[in-house]
Design an enzyme around this catalytic site. Structure first.
Site, PDB file in Angstrom:
ATOM      1  N   LYS A 132      41.827  27.645  74.774  1.00 60.23           N
ATOM      2  CA  LYS A 132      41.484  26.739  75.883  1.00 60.23           C
ATOM      3  C   LYS A 132      42.079  27.269  77.198  1.00 60.23           C
ATOM      4  CE  LYS A 132      39.409  24.325  72.779  1.00 60.23           C
ATOM      5  NZ  LYS A 132      39.666  23.107  72.050  1.00 60.23           N
TER       6      LYS A 132
HETATM    7  C1  LIG Z   1      39.475  22.204  70.890  1.00 61.93           C
HETATM    8  C2  LIG Z   1      38.656  20.970  70.868  1.00 61.93           C
HETATM    9  C3  LIG Z   1      39.083  19.812  70.209  1.00 61.93           C
HETATM   10  C4  LIG Z   1      40.292  19.754  69.330  1.00 61.93           C
HETATM   11  O1  LIG Z   1      41.447  20.205  69.920  1.00 61.93           O
HETATM   12  P1  LIG Z   1      42.667  20.705  68.984  1.00 61.93           P
HETATM   13  O2  LIG Z   1      43.781  20.866  69.958  1.00 61.93           O
HETATM   14  O3  LIG Z   1      42.227  21.989  68.368  1.00 61.93           O
HETATM   15  O4  LIG Z   1      42.922  19.657  67.975  1.00 61.93           O
HETATM   16  C5  LIG Z   1      38.291  18.677  70.310  1.00 61.93           C
HETATM   17  N1  LIG Z   1      37.149  18.675  71.001  1.00 61.93           N
HETATM   18  C6  LIG Z   1      36.688  19.787  71.617  1.00 61.93           C
HETATM   19  C7  LIG Z   1      35.418  19.704  72.383  1.00 61.93           C
HETATM   20  C8  LIG Z   1      37.430  20.963  71.560  1.00 61.93           C
HETATM   21  O5  LIG Z   1      36.956  22.052  72.167  1.00 61.93           O
END
Ligand SMILES: *Cc1c(COP(=O)(O)O)cnc(C)c1O
Length: 389
Positions: free
Chosen positions: A195
Site C-alpha cells: 500500500k
Molecule cells: C489491503 C486491502 C484490505 C485489507 O487490508 P489488510 O491490511 O491486508 O488487512 C482491504 N480492502 C482493500 C481494498 C485492500 O486493498
C-alpha cells in the site's frame, strides 16, 4: 533473464529515517500502547483532513471494527462491489450480516450509483445498513452519487480506502481528500507493504463522528473503558471487543512513512503519467483503467485493461512472459461474488461489469523507487508479450 532487477507490482519504500524511527521506539518505554499511537493517529487525521483517526492492527481489522462500531449485525445487509479484496465483503460476515454484491463499471472497476441501485433492487426489501465503495487502484468512487442512493436506502457509506491514501476528489463542493468524513461515516486504510505507506501490518479508520471514534477505540482493545478520575486500576466493559491494537513500534514507522507521503504521491503521479504516455501507442487493445472526471488519484495500482480476445493471447502466457523478464504483475481482483464461499451462500450471480473487468485487468509494477526507465522496460516487455511491438 530480465534486463534489470525484479520489479514487483508494488513494494514498500523504507529509508534510513524510517529505520531510525523504529529503533528509537524499540528503546522507549512502551512497545505496544505508547505515545506514538496517538501521534500517528493525529498526523494521519491531519493528512486526510479527518476529525478522528483510530489506528488498528490491519485493514481487515479496520473494516471489522467499522462494522461493529456502526452496530451492524445479524439481519442487516451491506452492499459491497464484487471487484475488491476479499476483506471488504468478509467484514459483513464477521458480524453476521449478509453481503449484497454490486456490479462495477467495466472501465473504472468502481461501484457506481447505477450498479448500487441495481443491486439494491435485486436484493429486494429489507434493511441495508451500509454501502462500502472501494476506491479501486486509488481512483475515487462517485461518493456524492452513492451517498444519495445509500441515504434513500437508509444506509451509511463506509469507504474501503486502502488504495486511496492521498487521493482527492471534487464533487462540486471543492477538492477534498479521501477519508475526511465529508461523504462517509467512516473510511478504512491499510498499511500492508504494497500500500501507499507501509507499517508491515497496520490499519486506520477515520471518521468525523466522535461517538463512532470512541466506540472504535473501545472495541480495538477488548471493549475496555477507563473513566478519568476513577480508581487507577478500574476499567469497565460494556461490550466485548478485540485485541486489534497497532503497536507503538509500528506507529513510529507509520508516522515516519506519513511524512514521506507527499513525495510518494508526487512520484506515483509522475510514474503514472509516464505509463500513460508509453502505453498510448498500444491502444485500443491495451488501455489504462479510466479515471472518472471528479477523481484526482494517487494511484496505488497501475491497472491496464487488455483485450486478450482480440489479440488472440491468453493472460497466463503474458504474465509468464513478463515474469521471465523480471516483471511482476497481479490481477486485481477475482470478483468476490464468484468465490466458492459466496456462491455457496448466495448462488451464482451474473455481474457483467465485474466479468468484463476481470477478463481484461492486469496490474503492472508501480512503486516510488521505480525509475522512469523501468516504466519503459515494462511497457516494451508488455508490447512484445502481446505481439504489439
Ligand atoms: C489491503 C486491502 C484490505 C485489507 O487490508 P489488510 O491490511 O491486508 O488487512 C482491504 N480492502 C482493500 C481494498 C485492500 O486493498
Amino acid at each position: 533473464m530480465g534486463a534489470g532487477p525484479f520489479l514487483p507490482y508494488g513494494r514498500q519504500d523504507i529509508d534510513a529515517d524510517d529505520i531510525a524511527a523504529v529503533v528509537e521506539a524499540l528503546g522507549a518505554d512502551f512497545l505496544t500502547t505508547g505515545p506514538r499511537v496517538e501521534a500517528f493517529e493525529q498526523a494521519f487525521a491531519a493528512a486526510v483532513g479527518a476529525p478522528h483517526a483510530v489506528a488498528c492492527a490491519n485493514g481487515t481489522a479496520a473494516l471489522h471494527l467499522s462494522m461493529l462500531a456502526l452496530g451492524i449485525g445479524p439481519g442487516d445487509r451491506v452492499a459491497v462491489p464484487s471487484v475488491t479484496f476479499l476483506a471488504t465483503a468478509n467484514c459483513a460476515r464477521f458480524v453476521g450480516a449478509e453481503v449484497i454484491f454490486t456490479d462495477v463499471d467495466p472501465d473504472t472497476g468502481l461501484m457506481t450509483p447505477a450498479t448500487l441501485a441495481e443491486a439494491l433492487e435485486r436484493a429486494g426489501p429489507g434493511p441495508v445498513r451500509a454501502v462500502l465503495p472501494v476506491h479501486l487502484r486509488g481512483d475515487v468512487a462517485d461518493l456524492a452519487g452513492l451517498a444519495r442512493i445509500a441515504r434513500q436506502a437508509g444506509a451509511v457509506l463506509v469507504e474501503d480506502a486502502p488504495h486511496a491514501l492521498g487521493s482527492r476528489a471534487d464533487f462540486g463542493d471543492g477538492d477534498q481528500p479521501v477519508g475526511n468524513g465529508r461523504w462517509s461515516r467512516a473510511a478504512t486504510f491499510s498499511f500492508h507493504p504494497v500500500k501507499t505507506i507501509a507499517t508491515g501490518e497496520g490499519g486506520m479508520v477515520t471518521t468525523a463522528d466522535a461517538d463512532v471514534a470512541a466506540r472504535l477505540r473501545r472495541l480495538r482493545s477488548h471493549g475496555m473503558e477507563r473513566t478519568p478520575g476513577a480508581d487507577p486500576w478500574l476499567y469497565e466493559m460494556r461490550e466485548p471487543g478485540f485485541n486489534y491494537r497497532l503497536p507503538d513500534i509500528l506507529c513510529a514507522l507509520g508516522q515516519s512513512q506519513l511524512k514521506r507521503l507527499p513525495a510518494f504521491a508526487t512520484r506515483r503521479r509522475a510514474l503514472a503519467a509516464r505509463y500513460a504516455d508509453a502505453l498510448a501507442p498500444l491502444a485500443p487493445h491495451v488501455r489504462l483503467a479510466t479515471t472518472p472526471g471528479w477523481s484526482r488519484p494517487v494511484l496505488h495500482l497501475l491497472t491496464v485493461l487488455i483485450d486478450f480476445e482480440a489479440l488472440g493471447r491468453g493472460r497466463r502466457p503474458v504474465v509468464e512472459a513478463l515474469a521471465a523478464e523480471g516483471i511482476g504483475t497481479q490481477v486485481h481482483y477475482i470478483p468476490v461474488h464468484a468465490q466458492p464461499y459466496y456462491v455457496g451462500r448466495y448462488g451464482p450471480l451474473d455481474l457483467p461489469g465485474a466479468a468484463a473487468w476481470y477478463r481484461r485487468c492486469l496490474s503492472l509494477p508501480l512503486f516510488p523507487a521505480m525509475a522512469d526507465a523501468d516504466v519503459d522496460r515494462v511497457v516494451a516487455a508488455l508490447s512484445r508479450a502481446l505481439g504489439l511491438d
